[in-house]
Enzyme design. Structure first.
Site, short mmCIF file in Angstrom:
data_model
loop_
_atom_site.label_atom_id
_atom_site.label_comp_id
_atom_site.label_asym_id
_atom_site.label_seq_id
_atom_site.Cartn_x
_atom_site.Cartn_y
_atom_site.Cartn_z
N SER A 33 0.85 -1.27 -0.22
CA SER A 33 -0.03 0.04 -0.03
C SER A 33 0.89 1.22 -0.06
CB SER A 33 -0.97 -0.10 1.27
OG SER A 33 -2.01 0.96 0.95
N HIS B 139 -4.74 -1.52 -3.85
CA HIS B 139 -6.04 -2.03 -3.57
C HIS B 139 -7.04 -1.69 -4.42
CE1 HIS B 139 -4.05 -2.18 0.32
NE2 HIS B 139 -4.04 -0.98 0.42
#
Length: 259
Positions: free
Chosen positions: A148, A184
């Site tokens: 991330s 994501h």
């Protein structure tokens, strides 16, 4: 992968250990068999990419993006113990926990950067000169990796909720890799359309994206492979075509699992 998705490798790289980045939307999961956090296949792949063998791999955990939360560092240390890795945290709050941060970073096989606020990560790293240290580590052959925010940081930028619940672009990341990065991609419904808008209007360059459980392997600045720890997930290259964005799906190679 096609040549159109890659740039030339860094000419300063060591021939023995080329600069390597594994940028992911995965790598660990809650509630392993014996620990609250368990390393999944992407973390193990980062270690494999380092070529460490004949001893316990050295992994540095960097939790800047979550404020060096001690409870999570402890969970990562337990996950590393179970995996057979020697893990040390690099803390920058309230002050660096090494007298010589650069020496500590350069002796690692793998740097694993936790997710959280990529905007805060970049600001704190720059205050401490860690951006330059990470570049030297990358050129020396230390594998840079993370999830991330710990993925976006290596690129030109991407999309982030660092500034609040509404996703916004970040365009001043470290730029080791000359692309945007979308993380994501399948689990946060706002990220794909925003990536498309940002590429279409030129805010982000060609952007490489990952579903949860997928990672992208770079040698130098060349994208050489997509890999996955979860079946059925994908990676994507988003390019600008006129005033619109075009998306190409890349099928990842499934990694041997630890599940």
């Amino acid at each position: 992968m096609t040549a159109s998705t890659a740039a030339h490798a860094d000419p300063t790289a060591s021939a023995a250990r080329p600069p390597t980045i594994l940028a992911t939307s995965g790598g660990h999961r809650a509630w392993g068999a014996r620990t609250m956090v368990e390393f999944d296949a992407l973390v193990h792949h980062a270690v494999d990419l380092s070529g460490a063998h004949g001893r316990r791999p050295r992994v540095m955990y960097v939790g800047t993006a979550i404020g060096d939360a001690e409870h999570f560092a402890a969970r990562m240390a337990e996950a590393a113990r179970v995996a057979g890795f020697d893990l040390v945290p690099l803390n920058l709050f309230p002050r660096p926990n090494f007298d010589d941060v650069e020496a500590a970073v350069l002796e690692q096989d793998v740097i694993w950067v936790m997710g959280g606020s990529v905007a805060n990560l970049l600001a704190v790293w720059r205050v401490h000169g860690l951006d330059d240290i990470m570049r030297r580590a990358w050129r020396s052959g230390v594998v840079l990796s993370g999830v991330s925010a710990g993925s976006i940081c290596w690129f030109e930028g991407g999309t982030t909720d660092s500034f609040g619940p509404e996703l916004r672009p970040v365009t001043d990341a470290l730029g080791f890799l000359p692309y945007g990065n979308g993380v994501h991609y399948d689990s946060d419904p706002g990220r794909r359309p925003l990536i498309h808008d940002l590429v279409a209007n030129g805010t982000l360059p060609t952007t490489h994206c990952t579903d949860d459980g997928v990672g992208l392997v770079y040698r130098g600045t060349d994208l050489v492979e997509a890999v996955a720890e979860v079946p059925g997930k994908g990676a994507y290259v988003v390019t600008r075509e006129g005033d619109a964005a075009a998306e190409e799906r890349l099928e990842p190679r499934r990694l041997p699992g630890v599940r």
